[in-house]
Design an enzyme around this catalytic site. Structure first.
Site, PDB file in Angstrom:
ATOM      1  N   HIS A  32       0.831  -1.202   0.000  1.00 45.96           N
ATOM      2  CA  HIS A  32       0.000   0.000   0.000  1.00 45.96           C
ATOM      3  C   HIS A  32       0.863   1.249   0.000  1.00 45.96           C
ATOM      4  O   HIS A  32       1.925   1.285   0.613  1.00 45.96           O
ATOM      5  CB  HIS A  32      -0.970   0.027   1.185  1.00 45.96           C
ATOM      6  CG  HIS A  32      -0.301  -0.226   2.504  1.00 45.96           C
ATOM      7  ND1 HIS A  32       0.039  -1.487   2.932  1.00 45.96           N
ATOM      8  CD2 HIS A  32       0.095   0.621   3.482  1.00 45.96           C
ATOM      9  CE1 HIS A  32       0.616  -1.410   4.114  1.00 45.96           C
ATOM     10  NE2 HIS A  32       0.667  -0.134   4.466  1.00 45.96           N
ATOM     11  N   HIS A  39       0.892   5.175   1.094  1.00 47.21           N
ATOM     12  CA  HIS A  39       0.231   6.165   1.956  1.00 47.21           C
ATOM     13  C   HIS A  39       0.262   7.526   1.265  1.00 47.21           C
ATOM     14  O   HIS A  39       1.306   7.929   0.735  1.00 47.21           O
ATOM     15  CB  HIS A  39       0.986   6.329   3.282  1.00 47.21           C
ATOM     16  CG  HIS A  39       1.005   5.116   4.159  1.00 47.21           C
ATOM     17  ND1 HIS A  39       0.166   4.966   5.243  1.00 47.21           N
ATOM     18  CD2 HIS A  39       1.779   4.002   4.131  1.00 47.21           C
ATOM     19  CE1 HIS A  39       0.438   3.814   5.851  1.00 47.21           C
ATOM     20  NE2 HIS A  39       1.416   3.217   5.197  1.00 47.21           N
TER      21      HIS A  39
HETATM   22  P1  5GP Z   1       1.884   0.120   7.275  1.00 47.87           P
HETATM   23  O1  5GP Z   1       2.549   0.283   8.603  1.00 47.87           O
HETATM   24  O2  5GP Z   1       1.693  -1.365   6.942  1.00 47.87           O
HETATM   25  O3  5GP Z   1       2.537   0.888   6.176  1.00 47.87           O
HETATM   26  O4  5GP Z   1       0.447   0.769   7.429  1.00 47.87           O
HETATM   27  C1  5GP Z   1      -0.749   0.075   7.516  1.00 47.87           C
HETATM   28  C2  5GP Z   1      -1.848   1.111   7.554  1.00 47.87           C
HETATM   29  O5  5GP Z   1      -3.081   0.458   7.371  1.00 47.87           O
HETATM   30  C3  5GP Z   1      -1.923   1.862   8.893  1.00 47.87           C
HETATM   31  O6  5GP Z   1      -1.830   3.265   8.668  1.00 47.87           O
HETATM   32  C4  5GP Z   1      -3.280   1.444   9.455  1.00 47.87           C
HETATM   33  O7  5GP Z   1      -3.922   2.486  10.153  1.00 47.87           O
HETATM   34  C5  5GP Z   1      -4.040   1.032   8.217  1.00 47.87           C
HETATM   35  N1  5GP Z   1      -5.041   0.004   8.451  1.00 47.87           N
HETATM   36  C6  5GP Z   1      -4.863  -1.154   9.147  1.00 47.87           C
HETATM   37  N2  5GP Z   1      -5.998  -1.889   9.125  1.00 47.87           N
HETATM   38  C7  5GP Z   1      -6.899  -1.177   8.423  1.00 47.87           C
HETATM   39  C8  5GP Z   1      -8.277  -1.419   8.080  1.00 47.87           C
HETATM   40  O8  5GP Z   1      -8.887  -2.430   8.419  1.00 47.87           O
HETATM   41  N3  5GP Z   1      -8.879  -0.461   7.339  1.00 47.87           N
HETATM   42  C9  5GP Z   1      -8.244   0.685   6.941  1.00 47.87           C
HETATM   43  N4  5GP Z   1      -8.953   1.563   6.232  1.00 47.87           N
HETATM   44  N5  5GP Z   1      -6.956   0.939   7.256  1.00 47.87           N
HETATM   45  C10 5GP Z   1      -6.289   0.018   7.985  1.00 47.87           C
END
Ligand code: 5GP
Ligand code: ZN
Length: 147
Positions: free
Chosen positions: A101, A103
């Site tokens: 993903h 951001h």
């Molecule tokens: P990472 O640390 O993997 O780059 O970020 C994961 C992101 O996914 C975090 O900012 C977290 O808030 C978001 N996230 C985790 N679970 C969910 C979910 O069920 N729905 C949404 N919309 N965001 C999620």
């Protein structure tokens, strides 16, 4: 983590809720449930790919195209002074959801700075607020204001 126990695959399949802002054959974008700032959006490829290393080049291109469109929509809706794009690969880099993903994080200079790799322990945002913002972003994407 496989596709069958992946929360983002569940969102793609419509089995888990999300405030969606963009949807096409290749990508989905939705509001981050624990936003680091107002307007925090995630763009994902629809196919389960754990990280950048597993992503096909055309999927990377599709995510970049979507991020570009969304950047314009976020600027239209929120008028932030700046916009950060970042993504984390591997637990050591701070990745917590193992479905690739990107951001998108609007930012104003006078707001407290955040460490993008320290995304844990935040409170979920109000769902109605996320849906309201998602609607405004969708409208901006649909309008000819976004190129
Ligand atoms: P990472 O640390 O993997 O780059 O970020 C994961 C992101 O996914 C975090 O900012 C977290 O808030 C978001 N996230 C985790 N679970 C969910 C979910 O069920 N729905 C949404 N919309 N965001 C999620
Ligand atoms: Zn997945």
């Amino acid at each position: 983590m496989s596709a069958s126990d992946c929360i983002f695959c569940a969102i793609v399949a419509g089995l888990a809720p999300a405030a969606r802002v963009f949807d096409d054959d290749d990508c989905l974008a939705f509001m981050d449930i624990q936003p680091l700032a107002r307007g925090h959006v995630l763009v994902i490829p629809k196919r389960h790919a754990e990280n950048l290393f597993d992503l096909e080049a055309d999927e990377a291109a599709a995510v970049a195209r979507t991020a570009k469109q969304l950047a314009h929509a976020l600027r239209t809706v929120l008028e932030p002074e700046g916009l950060r794009l970042f993504q984390l690969n591997g637990a050591a880099a701070g990745q917590t959801v193992f479905h690739y993903h990107m951001h998108l994080l609007p930012r104003n200079a006078d707001e407290p700075d955040v460490n993008p790799a320290a995304l844990h322990g935040r409170k979920p945002a109000d769902r109605a607020e996320l849906e309201e913002l998602a609607g405004r972003i969708r409208t901006a994407l649909d309008s000819h204001l976004v190129s």
